[in-house]
Scaffold this motif. Structure first.
Motif, PDB file in Angstrom:
ATOM      1  N   TRP A  37     -52.991  -7.790  10.290  1.00 17.50           N
ATOM      2  CA  TRP A  37     -54.254  -7.147  10.635  1.00 17.50           C
ATOM      3  C   TRP A  37     -54.526  -5.898   9.801  1.00 17.50           C
ATOM      4  O   TRP A  37     -55.619  -5.728   9.270  1.00 17.50           O
TER       5      TRP A  37
ATOM      6  N   ASN B 298     -55.246  -2.727  10.306  1.00 18.20           N
ATOM      7  CA  ASN B 298     -56.436  -1.944  10.669  1.00 18.20           C
ATOM      8  C   ASN B 298     -57.729  -2.551  10.134  1.00 18.20           C
ATOM      9  O   ASN B 298     -58.659  -1.832   9.741  1.00 18.20           O
ATOM     10  N   GLY B 299     -57.797  -3.871  10.104  1.00 14.83           N
ATOM     11  CA  GLY B 299     -59.013  -4.551   9.689  1.00 14.83           C
ATOM     12  C   GLY B 299     -59.038  -5.029   8.254  1.00 14.83           C
ATOM     13  O   GLY B 299     -59.985  -5.736   7.858  1.00 14.83           O
TER      14      GLY B 299
END
Length: 305
Positions: free
Chosen positions: A137, A139-140
């Protein structure tokens, strides 16, 4: 004061300042980082893999020319790529592209040559960012990583390529290349460049393996390999897109420090990134030097009339 309006230059200067501060702060601990015989063997292996990666990159460019339908029959593309690769260390960071364009334009025309020269780094950047997905992921970042690869779809690729061609054409002409006289812009191709993209992924993977040998040389236990790969890929893409200094110097290292500084001790991390800079530069020099030696031997051994 034109240089004041160049954001890439400011980013590079900020990166170099960041590295300089880290070197000052960690100077004592950095001097304590030592290599045993095993570590030197890992660095030597990293040098060899980095050298192989240059050949993989050259092969990817040749396949890109094949995909474009413009590979010149009378030109050895991979030696041209390897030989011109050394020019990226000159100030400006574009002289390797200028040399490839200069040679190719006489063989296939200015338009196809410019498309081939610009598409290569675009594919490398897309491949590098795509490999960030292995890190999860982040943080995006996982959602953003596929976007550059998706931009290689024709409906988005061609407008981007045409815009970049016009910018680069003016830039190349300002470097003394004369008028390019480009009749048409764009690649002229539909479909997705699957094979060149696959080889660029292999190229980034080879570069990472050379870097990961430096990690093993200094015995850094954490984090996991996929975090190293994701961080390296991000740093490599940023160093490619923001070439304010020759060879992405400073930007690549600063991005890695910022990305991994919270999970890896800074002094060993500095030792890793600095050693990788040394072996990757040596690999470029050795690859170019091998071509010079090979050419000299062929001329010496060839029968004279």
């Amino acid at each position: 004061m034109r240089w004041l309006r160049q954001p890439k230059l400011w980013i590079t200067l900020a990166s170099l300042v960041l590295i300089g501060i880290a070197l000052v702060q960690q100077g004592g601990q950095l001097r304590e980082q030592t290599l045993d015989a095993r570590g030197w063997w890992w660095l030597l292996l990293g040098l060899g893999i980095s050298w192989i990666s240059i050949l993989v990159n050259g092969a990817a460019w040749r396949l890109l020319l094949d995909w474009l339908g413009h590979r010149p029959a009378q030109l050895d593309v991979i030696p041209l790529f390897v030989r011109s690769n050394l020019l990226k260390y000159l100030p400006g960071g574009i002289w390797h592209l200028v040399e490839r364009l200069r040679v190719l334009r006489s063989q296939i025309g200015a338009g196809p040559a410019l498309a081939a020269v610009i598409l290569d780094p675009l594919l490398i950047a897309a491949a590098s960012v795509l490999m960030i997905v292995v890190g999860g992921w982040q943080n995006g970042l996982l959602l953003v990583a596929p976007l550059p690869a998706l931009l290689m779809v024709p409906r988005w690729r061609e407008p981007i390529l045409q815009r970049l061609e016009r910018i680069k054409a003016r830039q190349f002409e300002s470097k003394g290349g004369g008028s390019l006289e480009i009749e048409t812009y764009g690649s002229g191709r539909g479909g997705y460049p699957w094979t060149p993209m696959a080889w660029q992924l292999a190229f980034v993977a080879c570069r990472f393996l050379g870097f990961y040998c430096c990690v093993f040389a200094f015995r850094l236990p954490d984090p996991a390999w996929f975090i190293w790969l994701a961080s390296f890929s991000l740093a490599y893409a940023v160093g490619l897109v923001v070439p304010g200094a020759p060879g992405g110097l400073g930007v690549f290292e600063a991005t890695l420090l910022l990305r991994l500084g919270s999970s890896v001790a800074e002094a060993p991390l500095l030792a890793v990134v600095l050693s990788y800079r040394v072996i990757s530069t040596l690999a470029d020099l050795l690859a170019g030097g091998a071509l010079v030696v090979d050419g000299a031997l062929l001329r010496r051994l060839s029968p004279r009339p």
